[in-house]
Design a protein around this motif. Structure first.
Motif, PDB file in Angstrom:
ATOM      1  N   ASP A 141       0.843  -1.182   0.067  1.00 46.43           N
ATOM      2  CA  ASP A 141       0.039  -0.153   0.002  1.00 46.43           C
ATOM      3  C   ASP A 141       0.704   1.286   0.152  1.00 46.43           C
ATOM      4  OD1 ASP A 141      -1.693   2.020   0.528  1.00 46.43           O
ATOM      5  OD2 ASP A 141      -2.550   1.322   2.357  1.00 46.43           O
ATOM      6  N   TRP A 173      -9.361   0.763  -3.763  1.00 42.10           N
ATOM      7  CA  TRP A 173      -9.667   1.435  -2.682  1.00 42.10           C
ATOM      8  C   TRP A 173     -10.918   2.533  -3.119  1.00 42.10           C
ATOM      9  CZ3 TRP A 173     -10.152   6.474  -0.525  1.00 42.10           C
ATOM     10  CH2 TRP A 173     -10.624   6.548   0.752  1.00 42.10           C
ATOM     11  N   PRO A 174     -11.907   2.934  -2.287  1.00 42.24           N
ATOM     12  CA  PRO A 174     -12.321   1.782  -1.030  1.00 42.24           C
ATOM     13  C   PRO A 174     -12.982   0.525  -1.621  1.00 42.24           C
ATOM     14  CG  PRO A 174     -13.971   3.695  -1.522  1.00 42.24           C
ATOM     15  CD  PRO A 174     -12.990   4.065  -2.337  1.00 42.24           C
ATOM     16  N   PRO A 178     -14.196   0.811  -5.426  1.00 45.71           N
ATOM     17  CA  PRO A 178     -13.139   1.485  -5.661  1.00 45.71           C
ATOM     18  C   PRO A 178     -12.895   2.665  -6.776  1.00 45.71           C
ATOM     19  CG  PRO A 178     -13.109  -0.712  -6.328  1.00 45.71           C
ATOM     20  CD  PRO A 178     -14.587  -0.513  -5.658  1.00 45.71           C
ATOM     21  N   ASP A 204     -10.904  -2.656   3.983  1.00 46.40           N
ATOM     22  CA  ASP A 204     -11.470  -1.642   3.183  1.00 46.40           C
ATOM     23  C   ASP A 204     -10.502  -1.458   1.942  1.00 46.40           C
ATOM     24  OD1 ASP A 204      -9.030  -0.930   4.602  1.00 46.40           O
ATOM     25  OD2 ASP A 204      -9.628   0.941   5.205  1.00 46.40           O
ATOM     26  N   HIS A 205      -9.611  -2.306   1.694  1.00 47.44           N
ATOM     27  CA  HIS A 205      -8.853  -2.279   0.293  1.00 47.44           C
ATOM     28  C   HIS A 205      -9.153  -3.695  -0.515  1.00 47.44           C
ATOM     29  CE1 HIS A 205      -5.656   0.824   1.154  1.00 47.44           C
ATOM     30  NE2 HIS A 205      -6.303   0.762   2.280  1.00 47.44           N
TER      31      HIS A 205
END
Length: 214
Positions: A141, A173-174, A178, A204-205
């Motif tokens: 990330d 993301w989210p 996303p 949340d990814h």
């Protein structure tokens, strides 16, 4: 088969408040990668309960971790300027030869407050530039998209698996809907054959995956 990937990798931000990180990790393992990079690992034993059998080798530095089917020759933390190591570098003894693997969680960015993130991007780029490894992947990330100019130091050094072997934008993301891609698989010295995104529960990814030939 002979034309398939020699190494498959995956990366996932688990989310620090994840109520069931084991379920997230199990879903990621279901994609059958050889190497798994994790960020925001807050409950290592629960993650180990679903990964240890298939991935007997691991390296952990603070909240980032690498799980591997193959032996890890060496591993250490990487300073990205946060004041504590939130990145690691390991050398994995893959069947085709050694592979340097970085698992990274760079600094966060908020509207109008990107200096910490920008500094960590520059620090990672400096570490990769100085790395002597012929074959190298970065999983993590990175808290920025490849379209951000701050990413340029990395794109000058490394290829982007999603751009080179994936389809579409690969947003992560989210997770629900996303709209950007802070999660990446970057590489050098390898040929990407596949890249994609995997929806996993409770994070949340979305996760990112890639396959490479030597």
């Amino acid at each position: 088969d002979a034309g398939g990937p020699a190494v498959r990798v995956a990366s996932q931000n688990l989310r620090a408040g994840n109520p069931d990180p084991a379920a997230t990790a199990a879903a990621l393992a279901g994609a059958a990668p050889d190497l798994i990079g994790l960020q925001e690992v807050a409950d290592g034993p629960r993650v180990a309960s679903v990964l240890a059998d298939r991935y007997p080798h691991r390296s952990v530095v603070s909240t980032v971790a690498l799980w591997s089917r193959w032996p890890i020759r060496e591993a250490h933390g990487v300073d990205t300027g946060l004041g504590w190591d939130r990145a690691l570098r390991a050398v994995v003894a893959a069947p085709q030869g050694d592979l340097a693997v970085y698992v990274v969680h760079l600094g966060s960015a908020r509207a109008g407050h990107t200096a910490t993130r920008d500094d960590t991007v520059a620090a990672l780029a400096a570490a990769v530039r100085a790395d002597p490894a012929d074959r190298l992947v970065v999983l993590g990330d990175l808290n920025t998209a490849t379209t951000d100019r701050v990413f340029d130091p990395l794109t000058r050094l490394l290829g982007d698996a999603q751009a080179d072997a994936g389809q579409g934008f690969g947003f992560t993301w989210p997770a629900e809907l996303p709209v950007t891609r802070p999660d990446h698989v970057l590489y050098r010295g390898l040929t990407p054959t596949t890249a994609g995104v995997v929806r996993t529960p409770d994070s949340d990814h979305r996760a990112v995956t890639a396959g490479f030939r030597w």
